[in-house]
Each structure stands twice: as C-alpha cells, then as structure tokens.
Design a protein around this motif. Structure first.
Motif, PDB file in Angstrom:
ATOM      1  N   VAL A 213       0.762  -1.262   0.283  1.00 34.90           N
ATOM      2  CA  VAL A 213      -0.008  -0.150  -0.079  1.00 34.90           C
ATOM      3  C   VAL A 213       1.281   0.972   0.024  1.00 34.90           C
ATOM      4  O   VAL A 213       0.545   2.085  -0.763  1.00 34.90           O
ATOM      5  N   VAL A 245      -6.184  -1.935   1.472  1.00 34.67           N
ATOM      6  CA  VAL A 245      -6.100  -0.651   0.716  1.00 34.67           C
ATOM      7  C   VAL A 245      -7.058   0.247   1.419  1.00 34.67           C
ATOM      8  O   VAL A 245      -8.229   0.099   1.571  1.00 34.67           O
ATOM      9  N   LYS A 247     -10.228   3.207   1.131  1.00 33.01           N
ATOM     10  CA  LYS A 247     -10.879   3.277   0.100  1.00 33.01           C
ATOM     11  C   LYS A 247     -10.907   4.492  -0.814  1.00 33.01           C
ATOM     12  O   LYS A 247     -10.582   4.658  -1.654  1.00 33.01           O
ATOM     13  N   ARG A 249      -7.117   5.771  -0.966  1.00 39.94           N
ATOM     14  CA  ARG A 249      -6.688   5.648  -2.434  1.00 39.94           C
ATOM     15  C   ARG A 249      -6.651   4.414  -2.989  1.00 39.94           C
ATOM     16  O   ARG A 249      -5.968   4.851  -3.972  1.00 39.94           O
ATOM     17  N   ARG A 250      -7.404   3.932  -2.567  1.00 42.45           N
ATOM     18  CA  ARG A 250      -7.597   2.707  -3.620  1.00 42.45           C
ATOM     19  C   ARG A 250      -8.538   3.479  -5.080  1.00 42.45           C
ATOM     20  O   ARG A 250      -8.103   3.270  -6.155  1.00 42.45           O
ATOM     21  N   LYS A 251      -9.097   4.181  -4.739  1.00 42.68           N
ATOM     22  CA  LYS A 251      -9.769   5.579  -5.714  1.00 42.68           C
ATOM     23  C   LYS A 251      -9.343   6.077  -5.825  1.00 42.68           C
ATOM     24  O   LYS A 251      -9.331   6.165  -7.520  1.00 42.68           O
ATOM     25  N   GLU A 254      -7.233   3.615  -8.983  1.00 44.29           N
ATOM     26  CA  GLU A 254      -7.829   3.431  -9.888  1.00 44.29           C
ATOM     27  C   GLU A 254      -7.756   4.326 -10.878  1.00 44.29           C
ATOM     28  O   GLU A 254      -7.647   4.292 -12.143  1.00 44.29           O
ATOM     29  N   ILE A 261      -7.324  -2.270  -8.466  1.00 41.06           N
ATOM     30  CA  ILE A 261      -6.233  -2.685  -7.192  1.00 41.06           C
ATOM     31  C   ILE A 261      -6.966  -4.218  -7.231  1.00 41.06           C
ATOM     32  O   ILE A 261      -8.107  -4.310  -6.673  1.00 41.06           O
ATOM     33  N   ASP A 263      -6.181  -6.132  -3.995  1.00 39.33           N
ATOM     34  CA  ASP A 263      -5.805  -6.206  -2.929  1.00 39.33           C
ATOM     35  C   ASP A 263      -5.782  -7.981  -2.138  1.00 39.33           C
ATOM     36  O   ASP A 263      -6.673  -8.394  -1.695  1.00 39.33           O
ATOM     37  N   TYR A 276      -8.962  -9.290  -1.605  1.00 39.75           N
ATOM     38  CA  TYR A 276     -10.023  -8.421  -1.863  1.00 39.75           C
ATOM     39  C   TYR A 276     -11.746  -8.825  -2.612  1.00 39.75           C
ATOM     40  O   TYR A 276     -10.958  -8.895  -3.680  1.00 39.75           O
ATOM     41  N   GLN A 278     -14.890  -6.574  -4.713  1.00 35.48           N
ATOM     42  CA  GLN A 278     -15.778  -5.763  -4.474  1.00 35.48           C
ATOM     43  C   GLN A 278     -16.895  -5.779  -3.418  1.00 35.48           C
ATOM     44  O   GLN A 278     -18.192  -4.744  -3.188  1.00 35.48           O
TER      45      GLN A 278
END
Length: 474
Positions: A213, A245, A247, A249-251, A254, A261, A263, A276, A278
């Motif tokens: 991460v 990760v 949320k 940072r994931r956004k 991507e 991503i 995870d 992970y 979704q």
C-alpha cells in the motif's frame, strides 16, 4: 473441466501421498479451476480442502519432529476438527524453529520476517519442491497465454507474491525487483514504467505490478507531482499485498493507473492469503489456506463474530516450514454473506497488540482507525524519510493515539495547525473523524459509540505533540 468431473477427480485423490506424487498434472489444475471460477467449484472446494488438510497433518506428524506427538494418527481430518490441536504463535516458532522443519523436503532458500512489531528476524526455510510447484501451478493457471504465441508478461515486484520472499513470480516472464521505501527505488520504478525493453519472448513494457500500500502510495505521488503519465493501456494489473488499502487511496490509484487494484491479505510466513472482493467489501481466503476464527475470551474456534485469525497453510504450498494453526495476532471480523465468491467474509481490523478493548468483544483497531481517517487532509502526518516529494509527509498515516482510561476511550489526533488558533478547522476535523469512524468501523464498535457517547472522546492536538512511532506499517 465440468464441476462434475472436477468433483470426481477430488474424490479419487489418494488418502496418503508422498512428495513425488505432487505434480502439476494432479493438484495444480484443481486449484487453478477453483481460483478462476470459485462459484462453480464451491462444492468440490470443501472436499479438496479437507483432503489436503489430512495430507498436511499426516506429513507434519511423520516428518516434522515438533508435531510428532501433537497430531493424532488419523487420515480423515476436517476443518472443524482443528480445534482439537494446539495453536502455535511466533514466539514458539523462534523456540522450536529447527523442529518444525520437515525432513522430507530439499532445502531451497531462506526468507525472513520481522513483521511490523520490531521483533528479531524469523528465518523461514523454503523447499525446492515448493518453489517448483508454485511455478507449475501458476503456469497452468495462466496456461491459455503460455500455450499461445503471446509474449510472456513483464513485471515489477516489491518483495514478492510471498509477501517477503524474493522469489520470481511464477507465470511471469521476467520481474524487475524494486524497493519503494527509498528515494532511488521510487525514481527507478518510474523510469521502468516509462521505458521499453528487449527480452526474448517477453513483452517490451511492464504490464504487472506487485507492491505494498505504502509503496504504491509513494510511487503514485511521485508520478503525479512530476506530471508523469503511464502509457494508456500499458498496465494490466496491480496487486497489493500486506495490509488492506484505504478506500480513498484505492479510488485515487484506480483513477490514475486505470486498472483495478487487486488487494491481498498476506504474510511472510506462508504462501497464500485472502483476496479483496468488491462485491461484498470483504476478503475471501485462497483454497490452499485454512482460516479459523478464535474467540478472544475462550480461545475456542467459532464460526462468525470477532476474534483472532489463525491460519494453516496446506501442502504442497508449505512443505518445509510447517505451520499448523498459526496464531497471526490479527483481529478480524467474520460474517456470513450472500456473495458469489464465498459464504464467509473476512474483514481485517489490525494487530491485536495495537487494538484497544473497551468492552467484551468490542475493540478499536489501530489500523482500522488509521484507514478511516486517512482521507482527512488537515491531520498531521508522520515523517516518511523521503526527500523527493514536494509534500514529503503527505502519504504517511495520520498521527494519532488511542488512549483508554477506565471504560472510556479517547482518540487524540494531531492537526497541522494549532486547534486553539484555528477553532473552526478543529471543529470541522473533529466532525470528520467522528463521521469517518462511524462509517468505516464495524457495526459492533459503532453501536457501542452511539450507545456510550460519554465514553468516546476525540481530542485534537497541536503539531508535534503526539509522540511518534513507526507509522510506516500498522
């Protein structure tokens, strides 16, 4: 392979195996089908898990001295019977290291871990059989590409897919090993993503990344601060290992890299972990790891609820460094869900030693609090040690403490400005912290907060007033 044929092949697997029976033509296809279509093969997965668990325990009893007297001589183990066996934690691994090694395998190489708890390095021996099997397994998993005339993928790897072992990723043509914890590692990785290469039979551009991460956070910051663009369509996958990760940072990741991503929860001590999902906003475990949920009050195995995660990696993926019922020291919640990827959903909350218990089965995890407040830009951050960024501390975790006094918990968070001098900002941040915690922490914890408002306190502190520790990992 149809689900019916798949099920019949599992039932035909021998009750007792030797290492030379394990080959890519036996087990690797079964695992690869489960990974690619978990819903279709769900029925066979349970049978396969129990068979491999029986094999794992039998091999451990015969070939690892530590387990010779601990595991009963039987060949029909099931997951719900593991509660009859003792657990082992990291301190016992240090003490009994030589006796947990299996004498039936050939030594291949050594990895190590200190976790994120500043312990002495724990040496982990891997076998040649395990390494070769992983390569066979992933080659079959990606067999459609390998049987065609397509070029093999080119990757960038921080550590490895084993979360700590410097090991060539099976199924990938070539990997550049990188280190995103240093200035030069970030700059080198950016260079690798902008250049073309000439390897025989391998793609000429990096298409896969495997990192942490924080590593991806710093790479993303460097690329965006310097207006560096990745060629459109170049990256096909980014896999993150270690810890979930946030949320926010994931956004951002991507949107910039333009790929999902992937995870993963993983550990250096073993191969495999949880991916992970979704669909249910939780994690599902790989078929070659048996997870257990252990009640924090009774130390007994439970199906759902809050507890400690205990893992047993299955043969043939762990052949030399034998772990049976390994106490991870991680706090998790397990719930049932109507998800296509699995019935049980795992949510990782933090290391138990860094959690605060406020009532029976009610905990605040340091990692989950850090993730929930991560997007609040007004909070001060721990120094990162980098020198290449315009905002050097932007991507580290927010500086905060969880303090328990009696039956009250206080969250102290450090502002970038003095809260006394900026009361409007302080009030706004306090509301943000409260709302983020209510939105992202488990229902059991948020219900306790709402039911005990006088026992939950948020205090904002001026800069440089919260004592630092290692905020690189949580």
């Amino acid at each position: 392979m149809t689900p019916e044929i798949f099920l019949s092949k599992i039932k035909e697997l021998p009750e007792e195996w030797e290492p030379n029976h394990v080959g890519s033509n036996v087990l690797a296809p079964l695992f690869s089908y489960i990974l690619t279509e978990p819903v279709v093969y769900n029925q066979g997965r349970e049978i396969l898990t129990n068979k491999l668990l029986s094999l794992t325990l039998s091999m451990a009893r015969k070939h690892a001295p530590y387990y010779s007297e601990l595991i009963p001589d039987k060949n029909d183990w099931q997951v719900d019977q593991l509660d009859a066996l003792p657990m082992i934690d990291k301190s016992e691994l240090y003490t009994h290291h030589s006796n947990i090694l299996s004498d039936v395998t050939t030594f291949g190489f050594v990895t190590f871990t200190t976790g994120t708890t500043n312990q002495a390095p724990l040496l982990i021996e891997r076998s040649q059989e395990e390494q070769l099997y992983l390569q066979n397994f992933f080659s079959i998993l990606q067999s459609d590409a390998l049987k065609s005339k397509k070029l093999k993928p080119l990757g960038i790897v921080e550590g490895s897919m084993n979360h700590g072992a410097v090991l060539r990723l099976p199924g990938i043509g070539y990997n550049f090993m990188i280190e995103l914890t240093k200035d030069y590692g970030v700059i080198r990785t950016a260079w690798l993503l902008q250049n073309k290469f000439n390897f025989n039979g391998i793609e000429n551009k990096v298409s896969h990344m495997n990192t942490t991460v924080m590593g991806l956070s710093y790479l993303h910051q460097y690329l965006t601060e310097n207006n560096i663009e990745i060629p459109s369509g170049q990256l096909k996958s980014i896999t993150i290992f270690g810890w979930p990760v946030p949320k926010s940072r994931r956004k951002a990741f991507e949107a910039y890299f333009k790929v999902p991503i992937h995870d993963n929860y993983s550990m250096s001590e073993m191969f495999g972990g949880a991916k992970y999902c979704q669909e249910c906003d939780g994690y599902h475990f790989d078929p070659f790891v048996v997870p257990e949920l252990i009640d924090l009050e009774t130390n007994k195995q439970i199906k759902t609820g809050t507890g400690e995660l205990v893992l047993t990696p299955l043969f043939p993926f762990t052949q030399r460094f034998v772990l049976i019922r390994y106490r991870t020291g991680d706090l998790i919640d397990v719930n049932k869900a109507t998800c296509n990827k699995g019935i049980l959903v795992y949510r990782f909350r933090g290391r138990l030693k860094r959690c605060v218990k406020v009532a029976p089965y009610i905990y605040f995890g340091e990692a989950e609090v850090a993730k929930s407040i991560d997007a609040i830009t007004e909070l001060n951050r721990a120094p990162s040690g980098f020198h290449i960024f315009k905002d050097n501390d932007k991507n580290n975790w927010a500086l905060f403490k969880m303090i328990k006094s009696g039956d009250t918990i206080e969250i102290q968070a450090e502002l970038k400005s003095n809260p006394i001098e900026t009361p409007t900002t302080a009030l706004n941040v306090e509301k943000q912290i409260y709302n983020h915690i209510l939105n992202e922490l488990p229902e059991s914890t948020t219900h306790w907060i709402k039911s005990n408002p006088q026992k939950f306190k948020i205090t904002l502190k001026p800069p440089f007033s919260v004592k630092e520790r290692d905020y690189w990992n949580l």
